[in-house]
Design an enzyme around this catalytic site. Structure first.
Site, PDB file in Angstrom:
ATOM      1  N   ALA A   1     -54.262  -0.740  11.319  1.00 21.37           N
ATOM      2  CA  ALA A   1     -54.098  -0.517   9.881  1.00 21.37           C
ATOM      3  C   ALA A   1     -54.978   0.583   9.306  1.00 21.37           C
ATOM      4  O   ALA A   1     -55.234   0.616   8.111  1.00 21.37           O
ATOM      5  CB  ALA A   1     -54.367  -1.824   9.134  1.00 21.37           C
TER       6      ALA A   1
ATOM      7  N   TYR B   1     -41.747   1.549  24.884  1.00 20.92           N
ATOM      8  CA  TYR B   1     -42.095   1.233  23.498  1.00 20.92           C
ATOM      9  C   TYR B   1     -40.973   0.444  22.827  1.00 20.92           C
ATOM     10  O   TYR B   1     -41.207  -0.592  22.201  1.00 20.92           O
ATOM     11  CB  TYR B   1     -42.360   2.534  22.741  1.00 20.92           C
ATOM     12  CG  TYR B   1     -42.529   2.368  21.246  1.00 20.92           C
ATOM     13  CD1 TYR B   1     -43.740   1.966  20.699  1.00 20.92           C
ATOM     14  CD2 TYR B   1     -41.464   2.613  20.377  1.00 20.92           C
ATOM     15  CE1 TYR B   1     -43.897   1.811  19.329  1.00 20.92           C
ATOM     16  CE2 TYR B   1     -41.606   2.458  19.004  1.00 20.92           C
ATOM     17  CZ  TYR B   1     -42.820   2.062  18.490  1.00 20.92           C
ATOM     18  OH  TYR B   1     -42.962   1.906  17.136  1.00 20.92           O
TER      19      TYR B   1
ATOM     20  N   ILE C   1     -40.071   7.045   8.927  1.00 18.53           N
ATOM     21  CA  ILE C   1     -41.075   6.959   7.851  1.00 18.53           C
ATOM     22  C   ILE C   1     -41.992   8.174   7.945  1.00 18.53           C
ATOM     23  O   ILE C   1     -42.453   8.546   9.027  1.00 18.53           O
ATOM     24  CB  ILE C   1     -41.902   5.660   7.985  1.00 18.53           C
ATOM     25  CG1 ILE C   1     -40.973   4.439   8.098  1.00 18.53           C
ATOM     26  CG2 ILE C   1     -42.840   5.512   6.797  1.00 18.53           C
ATOM     27  CD1 ILE C   1     -40.082   4.195   6.907  1.00 18.53           C
TER      28      ILE C   1
END
Length: 247
Positions: free
Chosen positions: A13, A153, A186
Site C-alpha cells: 500500500a 501473475y 488503472i
C-alpha cells in the site's frame, strides 16, 4: 460508510491502488497500518504520515512465514487486532511463458498468494470470534483475461479470487465477509511506462467502453464500500473496476 474504531491492515500500500485505499479507509475513520516491502520503507512512512492515525509497517512478504509476522506487527502497531484486511501486495514478472524461471515463479507465488493466505490464517479467526471482519483482495482483470507475458501473475490472481470465494462461504455466518475488486487499466506508477507509449495507450483505451483509464481513487471507492457496514450482506463478490473492459 464510516469505519470509526476499526483497525485495518493493507499490504502493498505504499503507492497506487493500495495507497488510495489506505487513504479512503483512514478518511472514513479507520486506524490504518500501511505495509509495503522494506525497500519502500521511506515511501510507506511518508504515506502513513499524511493519514490520520496511520502507522507504517514495512516488511517483505517474499519469505515463508512473513505473513504471520506481519499480522503480529500490525496488531502491535495498531494497538489491537485487525478488523479489515486488504490484500493488495503483488509482483509482476513479464516474460514469455516458456521462459519463466523458477525463481521468478517462487517470488510471485510467495507475495501474490502464499503469504496472503498466511495472513488470512493469522487474522480471520479473530474476526470470526469478534463476529465482524472484512477481507478484501485486489485481483485483476487478468484473472479472466490473462496477459500473454504474465502467465504466472494472472494465474495467481485467479487463485486468490478462488481462495477468497472459498473463505467467504466458510466465515459468512460469523459476520466476516471476503470480497475482491478486479481493477482494469488503472493509471498508476506500475503502469506508467507501458501507458507512456501513445500507440499502446490508444490500444488500451480502445478496449475500455468508458473511454478513459481508471484512477486509483476509482478502486478506492469500491474498496471502501466492501470494507464498510454498507456491504454487510455482500460476500464472495468480485467487482470489476475497469470501465467495462472485461465486457
Amino acid at each position: 460508510m464510516r469505519l470509526d474504531g476499526r483497525r485495518a491492515l493493507l499490504t502493498g500500500a505504499s503507492r497506487g491502488i493500495g495507497a488510495a485505499i489506505a487513504a479512503a479507509l483512514a478518511g472514513a475513520g479507520a486506524r490504518v497500518a500501511v505495509n509495503a516491502a522494506e525497500a519502500q520503507a521511506e515511501e510507506t512512512r511518508a504515506l502513513a504520515a499524511t493519514l490520520p492515525g496511520a502507522v507504517a509497517v514495512p516488511l517483505d512478504l517474499g519469505s515463508t512465514g512473513s505473513g504471520a509476522r506481519l499480522a503480529h506487527l500490525a496488531e502491535q502497531a495498531l494497538g489491537g487486532p485487525t478488523d479489515i484486511l486488504v490484500l493488495c501486495a503483488a509482483i509482476q514478472v513479464e516474460e514469455e511463458w516458456h521462459a519463466a524461471e523458477a525463481a521468478d515463479m517462487d517470488l510471485q507465488w510467495s507475495i501474490n498468494l502464499r503469504e496472503a493466505l498466511t495472513l488470512t490464517q493469522a487474522i480471520v479467526p479473530g474476526m470470526a470470534e469478534r463476529r465482524w471482519g472484512r477481507v478484501l483482495g485486489v485481483s485483476s482483470v487478468q484473472a479472466l483475461r490473462p496477459h500473454p507475458r504474465m502467465m504466472v501473475y494472472a494465474a495467481l490472481k485467479a487463485a486468490l479470487a478462488n481462495a477468497l470465494r472459498n473463505l467467504a462461504k466458510q466465515v459468512a455466518a460469523q459476520g466476516v465477509t471476503a470480497n475482491l475488486i478486479s481493477p482494469g487499466a488503472i493509471d498508476t506508477p506500475r503502469n506508467a511506462a507501458t501507458l507512456a507509449d501513445p500507440a499502446m495507450r490508444a490500444r488500451v483505451l480502445g478496449r475500455i467502453p468508458a473511454g478513459r483509464l481508471g484512477t486509483a481513487e476509482d478502486c478506492a471507492g469500491a474498496a471502501l464500500f466492501l470494507c464498510s457496514d454498507a456491504a454487510a450482506y455482500v460476500t464472495g463478490a468480485d467487482i470489476p473496476v475497469d470501465g467495462g473492459m472485461a465486457l
